[in-house]
Motif scaffolding. Structure first.
Motif, short mmCIF file in Angstrom:
data_model
loop_
_atom_site.label_atom_id
_atom_site.label_comp_id
_atom_site.label_asym_id
_atom_site.label_seq_id
_atom_site.Cartn_x
_atom_site.Cartn_y
_atom_site.Cartn_z
N VAL A 55 33.31 -19.81 -0.49
CA VAL A 55 31.51 -19.48 -0.29
C VAL A 55 32.13 -20.78 1.17
O VAL A 55 31.17 -20.51 1.73
CB VAL A 55 31.12 -21.10 -1.79
N ALA A 56 32.68 -21.90 0.71
CA ALA A 56 33.32 -22.36 2.08
C ALA A 56 34.59 -23.05 2.47
O ALA A 56 35.22 -23.11 1.23
CB ALA A 56 32.83 -23.30 2.71
N THR A 57 35.25 -22.84 3.88
CA THR A 57 36.88 -23.72 3.74
C THR A 57 36.79 -24.80 4.79
O THR A 57 35.60 -24.34 5.69
CB THR A 57 37.66 -22.66 3.91
N ILE A 58 37.66 -25.26 4.85
CA ILE A 58 37.69 -26.05 5.82
C ILE A 58 38.95 -26.83 6.31
O ILE A 58 39.64 -27.67 5.46
CB ILE A 58 36.76 -27.88 5.98
N THR A 59 39.63 -26.60 6.97
CA THR A 59 41.06 -26.82 7.97
C THR A 59 41.13 -28.53 8.20
O THR A 59 40.55 -29.22 8.50
CB THR A 59 41.22 -26.41 9.16
N SER A 60 42.48 -28.80 8.43
CA SER A 60 42.49 -30.02 8.36
C SER A 60 42.12 -30.84 9.73
O SER A 60 41.87 -32.24 9.42
CB SER A 60 44.04 -30.19 8.15
N GLY A 61 41.97 -29.76 10.53
CA GLY A 61 41.44 -29.61 12.13
C GLY A 61 39.84 -29.94 11.84
O GLY A 61 39.29 -30.35 13.15
N GLY A 62 39.36 -29.82 10.38
CA GLY A 62 37.83 -29.68 10.65
C GLY A 62 37.28 -28.70 11.41
O GLY A 62 36.00 -28.76 10.68
N VAL A 63 37.88 -27.48 10.71
CA VAL A 63 36.99 -26.49 10.77
C VAL A 63 36.38 -25.91 10.06
O VAL A 63 37.07 -25.66 9.08
CB VAL A 63 38.27 -24.95 11.94
N THR A 64 35.13 -25.34 10.06
CA THR A 64 34.57 -24.82 8.76
C THR A 64 33.95 -23.77 8.53
O THR A 64 34.42 -22.74 9.66
CB THR A 64 33.08 -25.64 8.56
N ASN A 65 34.52 -22.74 7.79
CA ASN A 65 34.65 -20.94 7.31
C ASN A 65 33.02 -21.39 6.26
O ASN A 65 33.34 -21.63 5.43
CB ASN A 65 35.35 -20.20 7.02
N TYR A 66 31.82 -20.50 6.43
CA TYR A 66 31.21 -20.42 5.03
C TYR A 66 30.71 -18.88 4.81
O TYR A 66 30.34 -18.09 5.96
CB TYR A 66 29.61 -21.17 5.24
N ALA A 67 30.30 -18.21 3.30
CA ALA A 67 29.73 -17.45 3.81
C ALA A 67 28.29 -17.34 4.18
O ALA A 67 28.25 -18.47 3.80
CB ALA A 67 29.89 -17.22 1.65
N ASP A 68 28.09 -16.24 4.00
CA ASP A 68 27.59 -15.63 4.50
C ASP A 68 25.71 -16.11 3.97
O ASP A 68 24.55 -16.51 4.21
CB ASP A 68 26.49 -13.96 5.22
N SER A 69 26.08 -15.93 3.02
CA SER A 69 24.98 -15.92 1.80
C SER A 69 24.45 -17.63 1.41
O SER A 69 23.55 -18.37 0.94
CB SER A 69 25.51 -15.70 -0.12
N VAL A 70 25.61 -18.56 2.04
CA VAL A 70 24.97 -20.18 2.07
C VAL A 70 24.58 -20.70 3.30
O VAL A 70 25.25 -22.65 3.27
CB VAL A 70 26.48 -20.99 0.99
#
Length: 120
Positions: free
Chosen positions: A48-63
């Motif tokens: 669904v989504a991830t976030i690194t310790s540095g605050g970089v985020t990644n999301y599935a296209d669907s959300v």
């Protein structure tokens, strides 16, 4: 022992919002990536989504544009879910990449899951 405990799931109408929380506890030296995954009956678990310790985020296209992942003090991660759709119905799992000591490799840990049901 390391534990991830989720909360915040429930039943909501389409268009509504929910906020999921996950807290990591136990023998933790550091946490790298934290994230949320979901699984519907008969389907594979998906990111669904991830976030690194540095605050970089990644999301599935669907959300993208509807969900927002955040974390604080390095031990908790949150998922704000807005404009929910029936297809968002699933069990949501917290995931964290954790190092338990300075001399160990990171290992993936999972929470027990929290159910989200979106009614139409």
């Amino acid at each position: 022992q390391v534990q991830l405990v989720e909360s915040g799931g429930g039943l909501v109408q389409a268009g509504g919002s929910l906020r999921l929380s996950c807290v990591a506890s136990g023998r933790i030296f550091s946490i790298n990536v934290m994230g949320w995954y979901r699984q519907s009956p008969g389907k594979q678990r998906e990111l669904v989504a991830t976030i690194t310790s540095g605050g970089v985020t990644n999301y599935a296209d669907s959300v993208k544009g509807r969900f927002a992942i955040s974390r604080d003090n390095g031990m908790s991660v949150y998922l704000q879910m807005n404009s929910l759709k029936p297809e968002d119905t699933a069990d949501y799992y917290c995931n964290a990449n954790i190092r338990t000591a300075s001399y160990t490799n990171t290992k993936n840990y999972w929470g027990q899951g929290t159910q989200v049901t979106v009614s139409s």
